[in-house]
Write an enzyme that holds these catalytic residues in place. Sequence first.
Site, PDB file in Angstrom:
ATOM      1  N   ILE A 476       0.837  -1.209   0.000  1.00  0.00           N
ATOM      2  CA  ILE A 476       0.000   0.000   0.000  1.00  0.00           C
ATOM      3  C   ILE A 476       0.871   1.257   0.000  1.00  0.00           C
ATOM      4  O   ILE A 476       0.424   2.337   0.376  1.00  0.00           O
ATOM      5  CB  ILE A 476      -0.993  -0.004   1.189  1.00  0.00           C
ATOM      6  CG1 ILE A 476      -0.269  -0.166   2.529  1.00  0.00           C
ATOM      7  CG2 ILE A 476      -2.017  -1.109   1.011  1.00  0.00           C
ATOM      8  CD1 ILE A 476      -1.208  -0.066   3.752  1.00  0.00           C
ATOM      9  N   LEU A 640      14.152  -4.505   8.559  1.00  0.00           N
ATOM     10  CA  LEU A 640      14.454  -5.177   7.290  1.00  0.00           C
ATOM     11  C   LEU A 640      15.087  -4.215   6.300  1.00  0.00           C
ATOM     12  O   LEU A 640      15.974  -4.589   5.541  1.00  0.00           O
ATOM     13  CB  LEU A 640      13.169  -5.778   6.704  1.00  0.00           C
ATOM     14  CG  LEU A 640      12.480  -6.815   7.602  1.00  0.00           C
ATOM     15  CD1 LEU A 640      11.110  -7.190   7.047  1.00  0.00           C
ATOM     16  CD2 LEU A 640      13.347  -8.060   7.757  1.00  0.00           C
ATOM     17  N   GLU A 715       2.498   1.145  12.165  1.00  0.00           N
ATOM     18  CA  GLU A 715       1.615   2.002  12.939  1.00  0.00           C
ATOM     19  C   GLU A 715       2.230   2.512  14.246  1.00  0.00           C
ATOM     20  O   GLU A 715       1.643   3.360  14.913  1.00  0.00           O
ATOM     21  CB  GLU A 715       0.298   1.254  13.225  1.00  0.00           C
ATOM     22  CG  GLU A 715      -0.514   1.091  11.951  1.00  0.00           C
ATOM     23  CD  GLU A 715      -1.574   0.013  12.040  1.00  0.00           C
ATOM     24  OE1 GLU A 715      -2.751   0.350  11.931  1.00  0.00           O
ATOM     25  OE2 GLU A 715      -1.229  -1.160  12.238  1.00  0.00           O
TER      26      GLU A 715
HETATM   27 MO1  MOS Z   1      -4.355  -0.544   9.439  1.00  0.00          MO
HETATM   28  S1  MOS Z   1      -5.365   1.052  10.256  1.00  0.00           S
HETATM   29  O1  MOS Z   1      -5.043  -1.936  10.178  1.00  0.00           O
HETATM   30  O2  MOS Z   1      -4.598  -0.511   7.771  1.00  0.00           O
END
Ligand code: MOS
Length: 756
Positions: A476, A640, A715
């Site tokens: 992503i 990594l 996160e």
């Molecule tokens: Mo995350 S907020 O679990 O994409």
Amino acid sequence: MNARLREVTPGLAGDAQIGRALDRVDGPLKVAGRAPYAYEFAGSGETAYGYVVGATVARGRIRRIDTSAAERAPGVVLVLTHENAPELAPFGPRVAKSRLSRPRPYLQGTQVRHWGDPVAFVVAESFEQARAAAFLVRVEYEVEKADLDTRVEPHRDEGFEGGGLPDSEIGDLDAACAAAAHVVDVTYTTPYQHHNAMEPHATLAAWDGERLTLHVAHQMLAEGRTSVADTLRMSKEQVRIVARYIGGGFGGKLTTECDAILSAVAARRLGRPVKTALSRQQTFHNCTHRNESVQRLRLAADADGRLTGIGHTSWQQTAWFDDHIEPTVTCTRALYAAANRSTRLRLVRLDLPMSDSMRAPGEAIGMLTLECAMDELAEKLGMDPLELRRRNDTDVHPEKGKPFSSRHLVECLDEGARRFGWDQRPRTPASRREGRSLIGYGMASAIRPNMLMASSASVHLDAGGRLVARQAMTDIGTGTYTILTQIAADALGLDPAAVRIEMGDTDFPKASGSGGSVGAASAGNALHRACLDVRRQLLDLAAGDAHSALFGVDAGARSSARFAGGWIEAAGRREELVRLLARQAAAGVDGQGRIEPGDVSQDYDQQTFGAHFAEVAVDADTGEIRLRRMLGVFAAGRILNPKTARSQALGGLVWGIGSALTEETFVDARSGAYVNRDLAEYHIPVHADAPEVEAIFLEEHDDIVNALGAKGIGELGICGAGAAVANAVYNASGVRIREFPLTLDKVLAGWAAQGR
Ligand code: MOS
């Protein structure tokens, strides 16, 4: 399950690929515009374009819908409403299934669930024609009174169904507060927020007989496939989800949305591909958001600053027809020692769209308030807030009693303090002035759970020594293509250029996808195991090959073999990889790998840690807040790729600035619409808001979490980041604001209340 998973991790020495700051392997494709996103795929046949028509009331029923003008408009080929849409599976209650894979039906009746809820879907020969015709659909509603305010009755206790987090109650918090030398009992609020990925949600749906292919912006393909298949009452095998490149997720693309379902329905009806993109405005109502929360924090401490009690109750919005709850108190359960504890989550059901995960769901807004309350306690104690954290560190999870697989919170605090110059902080709030600016420092801890999801991988090493790996994984924008390339190259001693990662396709072996910061460890360990499978086969072939220098090497020597630079070394001898392949495996070698959460230790609690530091300037006349600099220091397992890791952490810090200072979605109390539904009015920090932001990782060896030693990092960066900024605002201005975001009007109101 193994208490401690031990597996040889090849390539740690010498020309190791893991740990290198490899440039993004997909970077050249992206800058050249050759990395295709969902909307950029062409369907075979004449593609038609869909446009979603949303309701303009928060609650009610469709009394009459008139599509005649839209149907006569140029280019229109189909207008779907509840009157002609096919029957789909009901949304239904969540039972055992993940909320992310629930059916997502649309146009199933006259009921309007929230403002923007799809009431029609217009399909035309072009996007512009579909959009123009959408405005010709006439809808009359029977409007019902909507419940839109989380704060009207924040203490109503509706509980929740569907397997949310149970309360935790340990000891007697009330008694601890009554007996404590110092008590903080404060209520903070955090606002609605929206993900705002750069790529809005988009789908291309195409049918081949009874088989559906969706090119869609989605973070977790397996859940997406189940959701689509169940909604359309098909088998999973009939649905293929493709997401090669995704322009940001942040949790907003964990769920399957109306663009996917309505495109699929229309494409089937029309017998041609249908493409739908949601506008930025539509993503606010037709996709998920972060719920508003009201959080009460209670902290009890003795005279030395040792916590005797911690309480955290969070009331937060969910859609009236849903049961999603953001796990806002989880970090409070794990971060600090205290004998008496109480943490609770409560839902407030409103006539608003579904909330779901956003950028560290729960942890982000839970840490925002907990770490501000800790700052308030430090002030009451007259103690350095960093020292207060250090004093309440713990070796075991305070509620589960398990040791941590690794915990380097204090190291992060100390290293951050040293680098940031924490000893230079103003001891007294509103005491340092530079021209018109009041200067303040703030800090906060960081913590986030480390998790793993079942994942698998298949690899093929061809006779030329080139590896192709396949996983139904997603990137992503985080760097997944790159770190998977490194993991495979590392395991087999290959040049990264000889490795090709193929992902984003449910035809490939099932993998975690991107969410909850699980991707690198989950997909990565599965790929690592697939490569180890190839290694074992190659070593067996060599040991049985009389023409190989490795002929006859025993199992012990094989298990400690080294693959590097295209050579295999064992028992002091070496064989060139491509020569072995030419002799023994002209068709190449296939490997499979799989990992399950049960494969790693259940005896330890797994978390990542860090520390945040921020310096802000508050304009002494206008109250305007400007961030001056920010530092995050993290210990999160084996890194990594330091380059992609740093990028992710910087993103987290910038989100922290947003959650502290700028981000807020406003609900129109009359209509239930989000008022500021675009990037002009929803304020995400830009470069000018983040002048000097740095993130560093301390090297951490955690051999308990998994074979690679990698933990989730995506996160962690936001967890506590906003609190450091907010605490700096207090230190600069002397105004404690408990309603996020902290805007200049609230600073001015605080000064006015102080008679300043
Ligand atoms: Mo995350 S907020 O679990 O994409």
